[in-house]
Design an enzyme around this catalytic site. Structure first.
Site, PDB file in Angstrom:
ATOM      1  N   ASN A  38      -6.589   4.281  -3.974  1.00  0.00           N
ATOM      2  CA  ASN A  38      -6.360   3.617  -5.271  1.00  0.00           C
ATOM      3  C   ASN A  38      -5.097   2.751  -5.257  1.00  0.00           C
ATOM      4  OD1 ASN A  38      -4.294   5.458  -5.335  1.00  0.00           O
ATOM      5  ND2 ASN A  38      -4.916   6.486  -7.223  1.00  0.00           N
ATOM      6  N   ASP A  66       7.783  12.448  -1.184  1.00  0.00           N
ATOM      7  CA  ASP A  66       7.306  13.243  -2.311  1.00  0.00           C
ATOM      8  C   ASP A  66       7.138  14.716  -1.932  1.00  0.00           C
ATOM      9  OD1 ASP A  66       5.147  12.773  -0.624  1.00  0.00           O
ATOM     10  OD2 ASP A  66       4.098  11.474  -2.020  1.00  0.00           O
ATOM     11  N   HIS A  88      -2.035   3.720  -4.319  1.00  0.00           N
ATOM     12  CA  HIS A  88      -0.744   4.382  -4.565  1.00  0.00           C
ATOM     13  C   HIS A  88       0.121   4.420  -3.302  1.00  0.00           C
ATOM     14  CE1 HIS A  88      -2.392   8.746  -3.694  1.00  0.00           C
ATOM     15  NE2 HIS A  88      -1.977   8.179  -2.581  1.00  0.00           N
TER      16      HIS A  88
HETATM   17  P1  PGA Z   1      -3.383   9.653   3.918  1.00  0.00           P
HETATM   18  O1  PGA Z   1      -2.765   9.458   2.485  1.00  0.00           O
HETATM   19  O2  PGA Z   1      -2.342   9.265   4.903  1.00  0.00           O
HETATM   20  O3  PGA Z   1      -3.708  11.120   3.983  1.00  0.00           O
HETATM   21  O4  PGA Z   1      -4.605   8.795   3.986  1.00  0.00           O
HETATM   22  C1  PGA Z   1      -2.018   8.348   2.175  1.00  0.00           C
HETATM   23  C2  PGA Z   1      -1.663   8.389   0.711  1.00  0.00           C
HETATM   24  O5  PGA Z   1      -2.472   8.895  -0.091  1.00  0.00           O
HETATM   25  O6  PGA Z   1      -0.586   7.910   0.350  1.00  0.00           O
END
Ligand code: PGA
Length: 266
Positions: free
Chosen positions: A137, A67, A139
């Site tokens: 959450n 992304d 995602h």
């Molecule tokens: P993080 O984020 O690796 O910073 O915990 C993961 C995500 O939100 O997909």
């Protein structure tokens, strides 16, 4: 699905770096799907260290990131392109033209950017291994809850929870995007292997729901249950809400014996 439970965040990074190094020995021109965020930082450090020691090369590797934010320029220090250059691309021998992020400028049509990204992945022969973290959450990429399992690279609006969780990375006067281009869930599921990496207690609930809960677009990471070669690599804290830990540990031991016997990339 394989669930690998390791003691610490460092062990998760080492496990992943070992397997990626093995993959690159077997397939030096592999196509890797990469992620940003906190979770893969230790992995990128290990891979860069191995490159510095001459143990691994990325010169024929292609990469596609999950992304990229919409509304900030590629060169902005908050862009994921900048993160990738700083944390990984700039420290190894990968040619920058082999690295891809779904960047959508202010004048680009997001639909065209999305289709072109899908086309580029296909032209590269598909993704051999896609890595990602998980949001609290559930995602994956920026596929927030309710994302279609049939989704492809497109614009997603971030949830207020995600925006608030990421706000620590932006100073108060800085613009924080609410939109991003993200690979879709169907894009991710097309990869030949998928790895979900998660560390820390704050991920335990989401990991439990993704692995042992029902398949639901409310928990986008639960889509992994549909993939024929999905591995979840977690530390003890992120695994703390799982109910079948004994089985996962036993299955990994059995599978490792089999992999040794056939000398395959486990
Ligand atoms: P993080 O984020 O690796 O910073 O915990 C993961 C995500 O939100 O997909």
């Amino acid at each position: 699905m394989e669930v690998v439970i390791l003691e610490t965040e460092n062990d998760v990074a080492t496990w992943a770096a070992d397997r990626i190094s093995d993959l690159l020995v077997q397939k030096p021109d592999a196509t890797l799907g990469l992620a940003t965020g906190n979770t893969p930082l230790a992995l990128y450090r290990r891979l860069s260290d191995r490159f510095a020691k001459g143990l691994v090369s990325f010169k024929n590797v292609k990469t596609f990131n999950l992304d990229e934010y919409i509304g900030i320029e590629e060169g902005n220090h908050q862009s994921y392109r900048t993160y990738m250059r700083k944390e990984f691309f700039g420290k190894v021998d990968i040619p920058l033209e082999n690295t891809h992020l779904p960047y959508c400028s202010a004048t680009d049509n997001p639909r065209e950017v999305g289709s072109a990204y899908e086309h580029d992945i296909e032209t590269a022969g598909g993704i051999d291994l896609q890595l990602f973290g998980i949001g609290a959450n559930g995602h994956i990429g920026f596929n927030e809850p309710t994302s279609s399992f049939g989704s492809r690279t497109r614009v997603k609006t971030l949830t207020k929870r995600t925006i608030s969780e990421n706000s620590r990375l932006f100073s108060p006067e800085e613009f924080q995007p609410h939109l991003a281009m993200t690979m879709g869930i169907a894009t991710i599921l097309d990869s030949r292997r998928v790895w979900l990496m998660a560390t820390g207690q704050h991920k335990a609930e989401a990991v439990g729901q993704a692995i042992e809960g029902p398949i639901s677009s409310m928990v986008p990471a639960s889509a992994l249950q549909l993939h024929e070669s999905a591995t979840v690599i977690v530390d003890r804290s992120a695994a703390s809400k799982l109910k079948h830990i004994d089985y996962y540990n036993w299955a990994v031991q059995e599978k490792t014996k089999l992999a040794r016997k056939f000398d395959t990339f486990p």
